[in-house]
Design a protein around this motif. Structure first.
Motif, PDB file in Angstrom:
ATOM      1  N   UNK A  76      -7.414  -6.396 -12.187  1.00 42.73           N
ATOM      2  CA  UNK A  76      -7.825  -7.286 -11.104  1.00 42.73           C
ATOM      3  C   UNK A  76      -7.234  -8.690 -11.264  1.00 42.73           C
ATOM      4  N   UNK A  77      -6.723  -8.952 -12.434  1.00 43.09           N
ATOM      5  CA  UNK A  77      -6.173 -10.279 -12.661  1.00 43.09           C
ATOM      6  C   UNK A  77      -4.882 -10.446 -11.854  1.00 43.09           C
ATOM      7  N   UNK A 123      -1.578  -1.780 -10.257  1.00 41.79           N
ATOM      8  CA  UNK A 123      -2.123  -2.359  -9.013  1.00 41.79           C
ATOM      9  C   UNK A 123      -2.391  -1.324  -7.921  1.00 41.79           C
ATOM     10  N   UNK A 124      -1.893  -0.121  -8.101  1.00 43.62           N
ATOM     11  CA  UNK A 124      -2.084   0.911  -7.060  1.00 43.62           C
ATOM     12  C   UNK A 124      -3.551   1.362  -6.995  1.00 43.62           C
ATOM     13  N   UNK A 125      -4.011   1.780  -5.810  1.00 44.16           N
ATOM     14  CA  UNK A 125      -5.353   2.376  -5.738  1.00 44.16           C
ATOM     15  C   UNK A 125      -5.424   3.637  -6.601  1.00 44.16           C
ATOM     16  N   UNK A 136       6.007   4.937  -1.798  1.00 45.34           N
ATOM     17  CA  UNK A 136       6.317   3.838  -0.867  1.00 45.34           C
ATOM     18  C   UNK A 136       5.462   2.612  -1.172  1.00 45.34           C
ATOM     19  N   UNK A 137       4.205   2.863  -1.504  1.00 46.39           N
ATOM     20  CA  UNK A 137       3.297   1.754  -1.829  1.00 46.39           C
ATOM     21  C   UNK A 137       3.728   1.060  -3.124  1.00 46.39           C
ATOM     22  N   UNK A 138       4.210   1.850  -4.054  1.00 46.41           N
ATOM     23  CA  UNK A 138       4.706   1.279  -5.323  1.00 46.41           C
ATOM     24  C   UNK A 138       5.873   0.333  -5.053  1.00 46.41           C
TER      25      UNK A 138
END
Lengths: 192, 194
Positions: free
Chosen positions: A102-103, A138-140, A180-182
């Motif tokens: 979360x940082x 950072x990915x869900x 794609x999100x990466x």
């Protein structure tokens, strides 16, 4: 020694179910590092990752008779590890502590494993590897699971489908969206 | 011919060689014409390569030792549980003892009180309570009192011939308060004035 490697995972677990303790030792040696790699990419903490792997083997030991030869042994053991890793992440969230994931990226102090690449490997490649690890974190959770299993652990679509208990079509589209999100995450990190 | 959105949907199928021949041709046609999609495909391919070559994270040296100890501990616990008797005082939680003691005290209290009640059968109620009981059992208020066809005043006169009207009223209605008496006095006064 040579014979030991000819035995499949499924045969090993059968032997262990029959009471052969050495078969369990062989399973641990085959899977310890693979599962460690998987768990570490999930939680990005060495100690927690090692605890997850220990818990996995303990569960395998205690519930050896729960395994039925309808699924591959690797699928079964990866499912256990994945579930334990998700439990750790949920506990983190419920405790509402400030977590690594979360940082802000500049706040993170990632304990990246020492690179074991040959000397000719350049610095640019190492930087790129660190950036990608940050982006994966950072990915869900649902994207993180499939991308680790597919692109880091190199499991097949069918195995991933069994591990996450989702239809093959869902797995395919989820992997594509995760990639794609990466890429989007990487672009954001590069801009900062 | 695919558009950019459709192209993006086929990227993973193309990389993992799960795309049909027809879709592959359409995919490659779009790729030749769209520089943005070319860049995207290159990036996704590169990311995949980097992830496959990430440094391996291995378990620590004492991992196997720790695991062995945990398994031994789990085995001992299992043996202990298997050998333990089905019922043991140690298994009863401590608060259960407290509840049991409280229940026992209540039961003993009831027994002692009941025993004292048997000892004094002729116990007399307090005087205030006794007067209330007497009022309740008086002939005026008693529902079991004999009914007479005569009006109440005549009935009272037979019983107490020397009593005045006020005294009679007091006897018949002992619970009447001072306000009512004053009110009746006023009526009397008005009648006398007339």
């Amino acid at each position: 020694m040579e014979d030991r490697f000819k035995i499949t995972d499924e045969e090993l677990i059968q032997r262990f179910q029959a009471g052969e303790e050495e078969a369990f030792e062989e399973i641990v040696h085959r899977y310890a590092n693979r599962l460690m790699n998987f768990a570490y990419r999930f939680v990005l903490d060495r100690e927690e990752a090692e605890d997850i792997v220990q818990d996995t083997f303990l569960k395998v030991y205690q519930n050896r008779h729960a395994y039925r030869e309808i699924a591959k042994f690797s699928t079964w053991i990866y499912t256990i590890t994945g579930n334990l890793a998700k439990t750790i992440l949920r506990k983190r969230r419920s405790r509402k502590l400030t977590y690594f994931s979360r940082m802000a990226p500049e706040e993170k102090e990632i304990d990246f494993p020492s690179t074991e690449h040959p000397p000719h490997d350049n610095l640019e490649r190492q930087v790129e590897a660190q950036l990608i690890q940050k982006a994966v974190v950072n990915l869900p959770e649902h994207f993180r699971t499939v991308i680790i299993l597919r692109d880091i652990q190199e499991l097949s679509y069918e195995e991933i489908s069994n591990i996450i208990a989702a239809p093959l079509g869902t797995v395919k589209s989820r992997i594509n969206r995760a990639r794609l999100r990466l890429q989007e995450e990487l672009e954001q990190l590069r801009q900062k | 011919m695919l558009n950019c959105y459709q192209f993006k949907n086929y990227i993973s199928s193309f990389l993992d060689e799960g795309i049909s021949l027809k879709n592959r041709q359409a995919f490659e046609e779009h790729l030749k014409q769209c520089s943005k999609c070319q860049a995207l495909l290159n990036q996704v391919t590169k990311n995949r390569e980097v992830m496959r070559n990430l440094p391996q994270v291995n378990v620590s040296e004492n991992f196997y030792f720790k695991l062995r100890n945990r398994i031994l501990a789990a085995q001992q616990l299992q043996k202990k549980q298997a050998g333990a008797p089905a019922f043991s005082l140690n298994r009863i939680p401590s608060f259960a003892y407290g509840f049991a003691l409280a229940f026992l005290a209540v039961v003993i209290g009831f027994i002692v009180l009941g025993f004292q009640g048997e000892k004094n059968p002729g116990m007399v109620p307090p005087p205030v309570l006794q007067s209330k009981i007497n009022q309740y059992h008086s002939p005026q208020s008693s529902p079991a009192a004999p009914q007479s066809n005569l009006p109440p005043q005549q009935y009272v006169n037979e019983q107490a011939p020397a009593a005045s009207e006020d005294t009679l009223n007091e006897d018949r209605m002992p619970e009447r308060d001072d306000t009512q008496r004053d009110f009746q006095g006023k009526i009397k006064t008005v009648k006398d004035q007339r």
